[in-house]
Design an enzyme around this catalytic site. Structure first.
Site, mmCIF file in Angstrom:
data_model
loop_
_atom_site.group_PDB
_atom_site.id
_atom_site.type_symbol
_atom_site.label_atom_id
_atom_site.label_comp_id
_atom_site.label_asym_id
_atom_site.label_seq_id
_atom_site.Cartn_x
_atom_site.Cartn_y
_atom_site.Cartn_z
ATOM 1 N N LYS A 20 3.910 3.859 -1.830
ATOM 2 C CA LYS A 20 5.262 3.439 -2.198
ATOM 3 C C LYS A 20 5.225 2.144 -2.998
ATOM 4 C CE LYS A 20 9.803 2.521 -0.029
ATOM 5 N NZ LYS A 20 10.511 2.461 1.270
ATOM 6 N N SER A 96 14.478 5.466 1.963
ATOM 7 C CA SER A 96 14.214 5.033 0.607
ATOM 8 C C SER A 96 12.889 5.532 0.044
ATOM 9 C CB SER A 96 14.239 3.501 0.535
ATOM 10 O OG SER A 96 13.197 2.931 1.313
ATOM 11 N N SER A 120 13.582 4.897 6.635
ATOM 12 C CA SER A 120 13.122 5.214 5.285
ATOM 13 C C SER A 120 11.829 5.992 5.178
ATOM 14 C CB SER A 120 13.004 3.924 4.455
ATOM 15 O OG SER A 120 14.276 3.417 4.148
#
Length: 382
Positions: A20, A96, A120
């Site tokens: 990420k 997210s 997330s």
């Protein structure tokens, strides 16, 4: 598909890992999916979890997309693009950590690393039909992860298979040890929460298939913990990101949420901390009677993209069943469960005692094995 913000090859020839873009990789910018950080200097050193991955001989295949500044649950990002949900292209990928989930679900990576402040990792895992773990708070290093300070955020792995997820935890969590599978008739509690009836029913059936003895349990303070978690997130995100507002560089949704976050006052934060303590005590008490707690990861199916863009109320509730366990810090795993034979996969969330991430994963692996055993029989009768 806008899965990666940058693709490159780094490391050995082992498992493929996607990272990420809130996690530093030396020589690469950490932009957090935002135009506001597009010109940030490349990271000078790797995050601890990146060093762990490279030390294992695994191969990093790129940095993944996300909901801007990791401050959103749909995964929609109009600057970097929105990754397409492989199991339901008309539905949100979840945020997210959208790109990390999609990278694994679409076969572009064996394992992905995300972060989970209010769901997330678990939310996009459930949306995309894979497994995702939020470890016990503080168990996995956050050095080199943005924002630098958080009392909720955890680095966690995604995988399509529980053996891969467990292997990932052994790498990024040096003291992670294998434990025995749960015994026959392990006692579990299916939490009484506000979720669609068909999801609750399917999760109960899945628990039965795994051979667990389940009771129903209402956990005191659950809804209050959801609200209190947002207060803490707002306070900490405003402190970390507030300086990026007012420059015309943020998406409208994130700009508005950050400005709203700025209004979190000391009294609201103090009450949130009191709720954190009360709710943690309630979870501890429940886990004295049960080995793990079960509940859906999402209260319903992932919202349709058009609904999410239209401001559907379902978006606000996407983290209703996950955020309370960020506030309290417990390990929580989302495992995919088919809603019907060959149909959409939903997330079954398994929550365990603090520091007992290994047992939570063992329950997940047992469930995966039990559901795999039932699949051929289902297909014959379909």
């Amino acid at each position: 598909m806008s899965v990666f913000v940058s693709e490159f090859q780094l490391g050995g020839d082992g498992l493929r890992v996607a990272v990420k873009d809130t996690i530093d990789i030396a020589g690469h910018r950490t932009q957090c999916g935002s135009r506001a950080l597009a010109d940030s200097a490349p990271a000078e050193r790797n995050a601890d979890v990146v060093d762990a991955v490279l030390g294992a001989g695994w191969r990093i295949v790129g940095k993944t997309n996300l909901h801007e500044l990791a401050f959103g649950v749909t995964g929609i990002n109009d600057w970097t693009g929105t990754p397409q949900n492989p199991q339901a292209p008309d539905r949100v990928p979840g945020g997210s950590s959208s790109g990390s989930a999609v990278a694994v679900a679409s076969g572009l990576a064996d394992i992905a690393l995300g972060t989970d402040t209010g769901g997330s990792v678990r939310v996009p895992a459930a949306c995309c039909g894979i497994a995702g773990l939020k470890p016990t708070y503080g168990r996995v290093s956050r050095v080199g992860v943005h924002p630098a300070a958080s009392s909720l955020d955890c680095v966690g792995p995604f995988a399509a298979r529980m053996d891969h997820l467990i292997t990932a935890m052994r790498v990024i969590c040096p003291d992670f040890r294998e434990v025995a599978a749960p015994g026959a008739g392990a006692r579990v509690a299916l939490l009484e929460v506000a979720a669609e009836t068909n999801l609750l029913s399917r999760i109960g059936v899945a628990a039965d298939r795994a051979g667990w003895r389940r009771d129903s349990l209402r956990l005191e303070g659950f809804d209050e913990a959801f609200s209190a978690g947002l207060s803490v997130i707002n306070h900490e995100n405003w402190a970390a990101l507030g300086a990026l507002t007012g420059k015309g560089l943020l998406g409208a949704d994130v700009e508005q949420r950050l400005l709203a976050a700025s209004r979190t006052d000391a009294a609201e934060l103090a009450e949130a901390e009191a709720v954190r303590l009360r709710f943690s005590r309630a979870v501890d008490a429940a886990l004295e009677d049960y080995e793990v707690l079960l509940l859906p990861t999402l209260p319903g199916l992932p919202p349709l993209l058009r609904e999410a863009r239209g401001g559907s109320k379902t978006v606000a509730g996407m983290t209703a069943l996950v955020r309370p366990f960020n506030l309290s810090g417990y390990p929580a795993l989302s495992v995919p469960v088919e809603l019907e034979c060959g149909g959409l996969k939903i997330g079954l969330q398994i929550v365990g005692r603090k520091g007992h991430d290994e047992l939570v994963c063992a329950f997940g692996a047992q469930l995966e094995q039990a559901l795999a055993a039932e699949r051929p029989a289902n297909k014959k009768t379909a």
